[in-house]
Scaffold this active site. Sequence first.
Site, short mmCIF file in Angstrom:
data_model
loop_
_atom_site.label_atom_id
_atom_site.label_comp_id
_atom_site.label_asym_id
_atom_site.label_seq_id
_atom_site.Cartn_x
_atom_site.Cartn_y
_atom_site.Cartn_z
N THR A 1 0.86 -1.19 0.00
CA THR A 1 0.00 0.00 0.00
C THR A 1 0.89 1.23 0.00
O THR A 1 2.09 1.12 0.24
CB THR A 1 -0.89 0.09 1.27
N ASP A 2 0.31 2.37 -0.22
CA ASP A 2 1.08 3.59 0.04
C ASP A 2 0.84 3.96 1.51
O ASP A 2 0.14 3.26 2.26
CB ASP A 2 0.71 4.70 -0.96
N TRP A 3 1.41 5.05 1.90
CA TRP A 3 1.50 5.51 3.29
C TRP A 3 0.15 5.56 3.99
O TRP A 3 -0.71 6.35 3.59
CB TRP A 3 2.14 6.90 3.27
N ASP B 1 -2.50 3.93 3.92
CA ASP B 1 -3.65 4.01 3.04
C ASP B 1 -4.84 3.14 3.45
O ASP B 1 -5.94 3.38 2.96
CB ASP B 1 -3.23 3.75 1.59
#
Length: 763
Positions: free
Chosen positions: A317-319, A321
């Site tokens: 995932t991104d930060w 998310d």
Amino acid sequence: MITRHRVLAAALALALCVFSVLVAETASAQRGRPDLTPAQERMVERLLDRMTVREKAGQMLQITLNVVSSQTSDATRPHILDEEKARSIIVEYGAGSMLNNAETALTPEYWRELIGRLQKMATEETRLGIPLIYGIDSVHGANYTVGATIFPHNLTLGATWEPELARVAGVITAEETRACGLTWNFSPVCDVMRHPAWSRVFETFGEDPMLAGVMAAANIEGMQGDDLSSGKTVAGTAKHFLGYSLPRSGRDRTPSSISLSELHDTFVPPFDDAFDAGVRSIMVNSGEINGTPVHADPRILHTLLRERMDYDGVVVTDWEDIGKLIHWHRVAEDEKHATLLAIEAGIDMTMDPYNGAFVDIVVELVEEGKIAESRLDESVRRILALKAELGLFEETVPGPRDRAKVGTKAGAEASLQTARRGITLLKNNDDLLPLAEGTKILVAGPAADEVVPLHGSWTYSWQGTDAALYPDTPTVYDALADRFGKANVSYELGAKFNEPADIDAAVRAARGADVVVLCLGETPATEKPGDIGNLTIPWPQMHLAQQLIATGKPVVLVMITNRPRVVSAFAEGLAGFIWAGHPGPHGSTALAEIIAGDVNPSGRLPFSYPSEPNELLPYDHKASSSIGGGSMEQGYNPLYPFGSGIGYTTFEMSDLKVSVPSGFPTESDSPVRVNVVVRNTGDRAGAEVVQVYVSDKVSSISPRVRRLRAFEKVDLEPGEAQRVALELDAESFMIVDRNGRTRYEPGAFTISVGEMTHEMTLE
Ligand code: BGC
């Protein structure tokens, strides 16, 4: 020669029998899957068999270094690891991964010591002794390492149109990252620049899907090499899958509305190229497309990614998310609901930087029967396989062997060369440039005596705004004074990025100079901090430019900036225009060499430079953008078009020849061959980029006016001519229909190279 290189074999086989083909349904060996020995495969399976659900959930968790730090680092204080906090994350929660620096760059020695201590905990204090995988954003060199080689950012790299430079940047970045004991790089960005105001434009390779894909693939090949356990290579990450770069508002992580056709035609191709290059992981787009956040969208993370694109690498995932599904996107009520949505959609690892609650939640979800344990196995198998391929089970604590590899002379030379080849000259009235020795130069503007805009964000710190961290980088003023002699070069600030300064002093100094080199730009910024509400260059800089132009002295604008800020209020009055983007620590040297004529600039814009805040069309817009006027290109009014750029010599292209194999493309899989003669008609050596575009006259979905389908950069001595041969594969003549299927429709096409065109009809 650069041409499209997707996996087309199966599609073409099908095309021999039927007219319309579904290009993406091209099953090949699964892409992104680690290349393991049978013994490593067995080891991964044995581990999986022994793991508890909690241990599996732990492997899927990634925590930021800040959380286990008792002191973060900056120029004045060193980083301090808090062993107890680290133990809680690694031993109690069993986190399988960590990421990030803690505010600023660390030395290679400290990185290795730090990674060694964390790995020791993971391998000696946990039941199964599984090593951590540490992820880092080495996005333009090992930019979180003190003394590492820093390259120009991707947009300037894209402007070189030289995949070899992207490959070399990948090799050096990987060596220097690995030398720190770091094995997983969150790079390259495969998003295409589709909204010029977006704060991450400089991280892309530009607006064209093919150029972006070719550059990204070369970069990945360099970074990953042939052997990920070689001690010189790192696993790459194609990010941010998918459709991140077209936020409607232009602001980071805000919603996109993208049709299926556009999604596949514009956003998928660079990822497809990255997958062909074997990239081992992807990172997910934090935003939403058409109302569904990508982190919760199985149509993108499963059906498209796993089934249609046949990708088997790790999906991170991104930060934070999963949390954003609750607080930003509001599609989940709480952490548990959000976690379920993201795992069901298809993520393998959560970048849940600040806490380990994910582990407890996943255990609960499995116990309640909401997630099958076999679903966790799929993700954990991918994570363990990547760790095994990287050699982490053998060398858990990084050794000292790579000490000498950080910040080498060869690295600096490669970075300088990339800047020389990427900086793009767009205007040069009356051959003002290059400037002769002895010219009296005033260097002015907020980017003239500053180092941070040269580097850009992601340099030592996330936003990259602390000039004190890189005291050795020469500014443009330093480099010009060095090249032309101190007595010939003066400096005045004239304006700050967003505030006025002593404009009168700058005007006075301009009157006493022969030429003004005006360095404008913006403070480096990325992601949310880089959001802007107005693409126009801030007014203090605009006024400075206008006043300097009003002196009657020739003004050469140098844009050292995140994204193309609009300069229409004074563009007309400029005598010269150089776009540099973020050219890196050697960018000022390259600029001085270009201004002095030691280097003949050969960059070509990898994007359309907007002429006005509402003139934001990419070059491959739809024909109907021109409604209201006579010309097909009327709706496209950039200040400088995609692909443009000049130098200190001239080129002539002639004798376009196109040969179409009989039965192409339905009965023959040989490519269309395009030949053109390029001649250097000036008196200096220089480089030209041959760009081949295809236009589809009529198709079932409105065609784009033209698409770049092949290119090659050629270096020519004065008077030298070369016949350049390029190939166009079947896909160059295909469209993506409204269902997102790539298919061939017979009819009339135009091939264009420079001013030359070739009309053809395909059956
Ligand atoms: C960015 C990613 C980056 C990640 C880890 C996020 O905020 O969007 O590009 O890789 O942080 O630093």
